[in-house]
Design an enzyme around this catalytic site. Structure first.
Site, short mmCIF file in Angstrom:
data_model
loop_
_atom_site.label_atom_id
_atom_site.label_comp_id
_atom_site.label_asym_id
_atom_site.label_seq_id
_atom_site.Cartn_x
_atom_site.Cartn_y
_atom_site.Cartn_z
N GLU A 35 0.86 -1.20 0.00
CA GLU A 35 0.00 0.00 0.00
C GLU A 35 0.89 1.24 0.00
N LEU A 39 -3.83 2.45 4.79
CA LEU A 39 -4.68 1.26 4.67
C LEU A 39 -6.14 1.68 4.69
N GLY A 40 -6.95 0.99 3.88
CA GLY A 40 -8.38 1.33 3.81
C GLY A 40 -8.73 2.06 2.52
N ALA A 145 -5.35 -4.08 -7.20
CA ALA A 145 -6.50 -3.46 -6.51
C ALA A 145 -6.15 -2.00 -6.25
N GLY A 184 -23.60 14.03 -9.75
CA GLY A 184 -23.76 12.58 -9.55
C GLY A 184 -23.72 12.26 -8.07
N TYR A 185 -23.23 11.05 -7.75
CA TYR A 185 -23.19 10.58 -6.36
C TYR A 185 -22.49 11.57 -5.44
N ILE A 186 -21.22 11.85 -5.77
CA ILE A 186 -20.41 12.64 -4.82
C ILE A 186 -20.92 14.07 -4.76
N HIS A 448 -43.98 -3.77 13.09
CA HIS A 448 -44.71 -2.50 13.05
C HIS A 448 -44.31 -1.63 14.25
P1 FAD Z 1 -9.35 2.22 -3.43
O1 FAD Z 1 -10.22 2.28 -2.27
O2 FAD Z 1 -9.22 3.33 -4.34
O3 FAD Z 1 -7.95 1.67 -2.94
C1 FAD Z 1 -6.86 1.51 -3.78
C2 FAD Z 1 -5.60 1.61 -2.95
O4 FAD Z 1 -4.49 1.27 -3.78
C3 FAD Z 1 -5.31 3.01 -2.40
O5 FAD Z 1 -5.13 2.94 -1.01
C4 FAD Z 1 -4.03 3.43 -3.11
O6 FAD Z 1 -3.18 4.22 -2.29
C5 FAD Z 1 -3.40 2.09 -3.43
N1 FAD Z 1 -2.49 2.11 -4.59
C6 FAD Z 1 -2.73 2.62 -5.82
N2 FAD Z 1 -1.67 2.43 -6.62
C7 FAD Z 1 -0.74 1.78 -5.88
C8 FAD Z 1 0.56 1.29 -6.15
N3 FAD Z 1 1.11 1.42 -7.35
N4 FAD Z 1 1.23 0.67 -5.16
C9 FAD Z 1 0.68 0.52 -3.92
N5 FAD Z 1 -0.55 0.95 -3.62
C10 FAD Z 1 -1.26 1.58 -4.58
N6 FAD Z 1 -18.58 3.50 -2.23
C11 FAD Z 1 -19.57 2.90 -1.55
O7 FAD Z 1 -19.80 1.70 -1.74
N7 FAD Z 1 -20.33 3.59 -0.64
C12 FAD Z 1 -20.11 4.91 -0.40
O8 FAD Z 1 -20.82 5.50 0.43
C13 FAD Z 1 -19.09 5.57 -1.10
N8 FAD Z 1 -18.83 6.87 -0.88
C14 FAD Z 1 -17.80 7.47 -1.54
C15 FAD Z 1 -17.55 8.82 -1.29
C16 FAD Z 1 -16.51 9.46 -1.94
C17 FAD Z 1 -16.25 10.92 -1.66
C18 FAD Z 1 -15.68 8.73 -2.84
C19 FAD Z 1 -14.53 9.39 -3.52
C20 FAD Z 1 -15.93 7.38 -3.11
C21 FAD Z 1 -16.99 6.75 -2.46
N9 FAD Z 1 -17.29 5.41 -2.70
C22 FAD Z 1 -18.32 4.81 -2.03
C23 FAD Z 1 -16.52 4.60 -3.65
C24 FAD Z 1 -15.48 3.72 -2.90
O9 FAD Z 1 -14.62 4.56 -2.17
C25 FAD Z 1 -14.69 2.88 -3.89
O10 FAD Z 1 -15.58 2.12 -4.68
C26 FAD Z 1 -13.75 1.93 -3.16
O11 FAD Z 1 -12.84 2.62 -2.36
C27 FAD Z 1 -12.97 1.09 -4.17
O12 FAD Z 1 -12.11 0.23 -3.50
P2 FAD Z 1 -10.77 -0.30 -4.21
O13 FAD Z 1 -10.15 -1.24 -3.23
O14 FAD Z 1 -11.06 -0.79 -5.56
O15 FAD Z 1 -9.85 0.99 -4.42
P1 NAD Z 2 -20.85 10.10 -11.04
O1 NAD Z 2 -20.61 9.30 -12.26
O2 NAD Z 2 -21.77 9.59 -10.00
O3 NAD Z 2 -21.38 11.55 -11.44
C1 NAD Z 2 -20.69 12.39 -12.31
C2 NAD Z 2 -21.68 13.42 -12.83
O4 NAD Z 2 -20.96 14.44 -13.49
C3 NAD Z 2 -22.68 12.83 -13.83
O5 NAD Z 2 -23.99 13.21 -13.48
C4 NAD Z 2 -22.23 13.45 -15.16
O6 NAD Z 2 -23.30 13.64 -16.06
C5 NAD Z 2 -21.63 14.77 -14.70
N1 NAD Z 2 -20.62 15.34 -15.59
C6 NAD Z 2 -19.67 14.71 -16.32
N2 NAD Z 2 -18.88 15.61 -16.95
C7 NAD Z 2 -19.34 16.84 -16.62
C8 NAD Z 2 -18.94 18.17 -16.93
N3 NAD Z 2 -17.89 18.41 -17.73
N4 NAD Z 2 -19.64 19.20 -16.40
C9 NAD Z 2 -20.71 18.97 -15.58
N5 NAD Z 2 -21.13 17.72 -15.26
C10 NAD Z 2 -20.46 16.68 -15.75
O7 NAD Z 2 -19.37 10.39 -10.44
P2 NAD Z 2 -18.89 10.91 -9.02
O8 NAD Z 2 -19.99 11.62 -8.32
O9 NAD Z 2 -17.61 11.59 -9.27
O10 NAD Z 2 -18.63 9.54 -8.25
C11 NAD Z 2 -17.67 8.61 -8.78
C12 NAD Z 2 -18.00 7.19 -8.36
O11 NAD Z 2 -17.82 7.06 -6.95
C13 NAD Z 2 -19.45 6.82 -8.62
O12 NAD Z 2 -19.56 6.20 -9.87
C14 NAD Z 2 -19.79 5.88 -7.51
O13 NAD Z 2 -19.66 4.55 -7.98
C15 NAD Z 2 -18.76 6.14 -6.44
N6 NAD Z 2 -19.45 6.72 -5.25
C16 NAD Z 2 -20.40 6.00 -4.62
C17 NAD Z 2 -21.07 6.54 -3.54
C18 NAD Z 2 -22.10 5.71 -2.86
O14 NAD Z 2 -22.14 4.50 -3.05
N7 NAD Z 2 -22.96 6.30 -2.04
C19 NAD Z 2 -20.79 7.81 -3.11
C20 NAD Z 2 -19.83 8.55 -3.77
C21 NAD Z 2 -19.16 7.98 -4.85
#
Ligand code: FAD
Ligand code: NAD
Length: 469
Positions: A35, A39-40, A145, A184-186, A448
């Site tokens: 990593e 971690l996480g 990953a 979108g989501y974020i 309920h």
């Molecule tokens: P990551 O969590 O991205 O982990 C990858 C790891 O690899 C990182 O720690 C990185 O440092 C490490 N790494 C990368 N390259 C290297 C390298 N070359 N050598 C060593 N280590 C390396 N998902 C949900 O399900 N629910 C949510 O509520 C949700 N909320 C989110 C809110 C935000 C603001 C964001 C940004 C994302 C959210 N997500 C949510 C999405 C979620 O965070 C990701 O889907 C998830 O973290 C993916 O897990 P991963 O293990 O694939 O990758």
């Molecule tokens: P997203 O794909 O959810 O939303 C991106 C939005 O940006 C879309 O609505 C798209 O139409 C718009 N867009 C794209 N280009 C644009 C531009 N040039 N100008 C204006 N709007 C534009 O992506 P995100 O919100 O960045 O989240 C990324 C990923 O993280 C999601 O796909 C989701 O899987 C994950 N995530 C999940 C959760 C959750 O599970 N609750 C929370 C946060 C993030």
């Protein structure tokens, strides 16, 4: 350079990688996890966990503030104050506890953790460089990953007041005005939170509506609530920085361009760009390995195998849905395959939740997807306005919707929008995974008064036997 050998090397300690390593360790596989950062991964450090903590603070603050103006339930509060730096420290504390938890679980499973950035030399060998001495690690099998990173728009580069989600979660003060580019989501989760904390928020979305991944019926209660919070939503519009990136300091000036070519200027003290995430494949030598791609992502099969023997990929680096629980499930799958178990990806349900206000949950097919699949489905809906528990919590907006095959009653999709409906996702996923019919859910006694009763009522409605609506 120190040489290490292992049966399994996992690159990346996010939800995909650390869960894969823990399960492999439990199954007796000699495992190294590399990593580069904490971690996480994204989820624990700069994603799921800190964002949900921020949402919690914002909700409490907003509710108390609303009560300060008097409320229907007879509560009144005075002198509501927020020490945002203190609440950020509380969030950091949760992240720290979880970081340490992951480290101790890895240790308990016998996983060796190497800190540093991995880069492939070949399909079985990587070098790892970090602060300390470099390593060369040779492994029989490798799991990629490495997750994902925020997409940066060339016309709106990160820096100064222009923030990614990571930058927004690191803020130690509430911005006066916030422009969110990407609805979108974020964008919607964080935009809602900052609006509740007092920022004046404008959401700029390129598509013709926010949350375009969900149907309009599901999104409407979220949009209504955003408007009630004073959030301005601008759709069919893109944004670019209206000043030299170097000159952007405490404020940003955006130029908004609508689909018909009209332009408008928008000033904001901070700009949050959330237009999607891209796989982290650049700096790791994956291009040199020549792995097959699915668009920008690493292509995998139902065993999470890449096009190179002994190299697997899991999580965000493999594409949508980019969700932590999908990454974790893939991590377990690969560890069990490597331990000799007969496994393949056969999950029917990956729940998706948008933690907006109200929350959206979706499992399985949407009405449109069912139509595209040529299925003849019954769509039955139960409004939360007819649910006693929702009324007693002062939140009647939203509904539960169930899609069942007309002939067999088999459930193929469940969606809900409503206050805290995220907790219903477990029941929804279980129903789909177990191949339940509408009759199964209708015949299950639901406690309920709970919002879960709306699920039972939607199933009853599918059978033409609805009781409370
Ligand atoms: P990551 O969590 O991205 O982990 C990858 C790891 O690899 C990182 O720690 C990185 O440092 C490490 N790494 C990368 N390259 C290297 C390298 N070359 N050598 C060593 N280590 C390396 N998902 C949900 O399900 N629910 C949510 O509520 C949700 N909320 C989110 C809110 C935000 C603001 C964001 C940004 C994302 C959210 N997500 C949510 C999405 C979620 O965070 C990701 O889907 C998830 O973290 C993916 O897990 P991963 O293990 O694939 O990758
Ligand atoms: P997203 O794909 O959810 O939303 C991106 C939005 O940006 C879309 O609505 C798209 O139409 C718009 N867009 C794209 N280009 C644009 C531009 N040039 N100008 C204006 N709007 C534009 O992506 P995100 O919100 O960045 O989240 C990324 C990923 O993280 C999601 O796909 C989701 O899987 C994950 N995530 C999940 C959760 C959750 O599970 N609750 C929370 C946060 C993030």
């Amino acid at each position: 350079m120190t040489d290490l050998n292992s049966a399994l090397l996992v690159i990346g300690g996010g939800p995909g990688g650390y869960v894969c390593a823990i399960r492999a360790g439990q199954l007796g596989i000699d495992t190294i996890l590399v990593e580069a950062d904490a971690l996480g991964g994204t989820c624990l450090n700069v994603g799921c966990i800190p964002s949900k903590a921020l949402i919690h603070v914002a909700e409490k603050f907003h509710d108390l503030h609303a009560a300060a103006n008097g409320s229907a339930i007879g509560l009144s509060v005075s002198g509501v104050d927020l020490d945002f730096a203190k609440s950020a420290a509380w969030r950091d504390g949760i992240v720290g506890r979880l970081n340490r938890g992951v480290a101790s679980l890895l240790k308990k499973s016998g996983v060796r953790v190497v800190k540093g950035r991995a880069r492939f030399l070949d399909g079985k060998t990587v070098t790892v460089e970090g602060d300390g001495e470099p390593f060369r690690i040779h492994a029989d099998n490798v799991v990629i990953a490495t997750g994902s990173a925020p997409v940066e728009l060339p016309s709106l580069p990160f820096g100064g007041p222009v923030l990614s989600s990571t930058g927004a979660l690191a803020l130690r003060h509430v911005p006066e005005t916030l422009a969110v580019v990407g609805g979108g989501y974020i964008g919607l989760e964080l935009g809602t939170a900052f609006a509740k904390l007092g920022s004046r928020v404008t959401i700029v979305e390129a598509a013709d509506r926010v949350l375009p991944q969900y149907d309009t019926a599901l999104v409407k209660p979220v949009v209504d609530r955003l408007k009630a919070l004073g959030v301005k939503i601008v759709t069919s519009t893109t944004a670019r920085l209206g000043q030299d990136p170097g000159a952007a300091d405490e404020r940003a000036e955006l130029v908004l361009t609508s689909q018909d070519g009209g332009t408008e200027r928008l000033e904001a003290s901070r700009v949050l760009v959330t237009v999607g995430r891209r796989p982290r494949v650049d700096a790791i030598g994956i291009a040199e390995l020549g792995l097959d791609r699915a668009g920008p992502f690493i292509a995998i099969d139902e065993h999470c195998r890449t096009s190179m023997r002994g190299v697997y990929a899991i999580g965000d680096v493999t594409g949508e849905p980019m969700l932590a629980h999908r990454a974790m499930a893939q991590g377990v799958l690969v560890a069990e395959i490597l331990a000799g178990r007969k496994r393949h990806w056969d999950n029917r349900a990956i729940p998706a939740i948008c933690f907006t206000d109200p929350e959206i949950v979706s499992v399985g097919l949407s009405p449109e997807q069912a139509k595209e699949a040529g299925l003849s489905v019954k769509v039955s809906t139960f409004p939360l306005a007819a649910n006693g528990r929702a009324m007693t919590r002062e939140r009647e907006d939203g509904f539960v919707r169930l899609l069942s095959v007309a002939e067999s009653g088999e459930i193929v999709g469940i969606q809900a929008v409503g206050h805290e409906v995220s907790e219903l996702s477990a029941a929804f996923s279980l129903a789909l995974e177990m191949g339940s019919t509408a009759e199964d859910i209708a015949a299950t006694i639901h406690a309920h008064p709970t919002q879960g009763e709306a699920f039972q009522e939607a199933a009853l409605a599918a059978l033409g036997a609805g009781l409370h609506f």
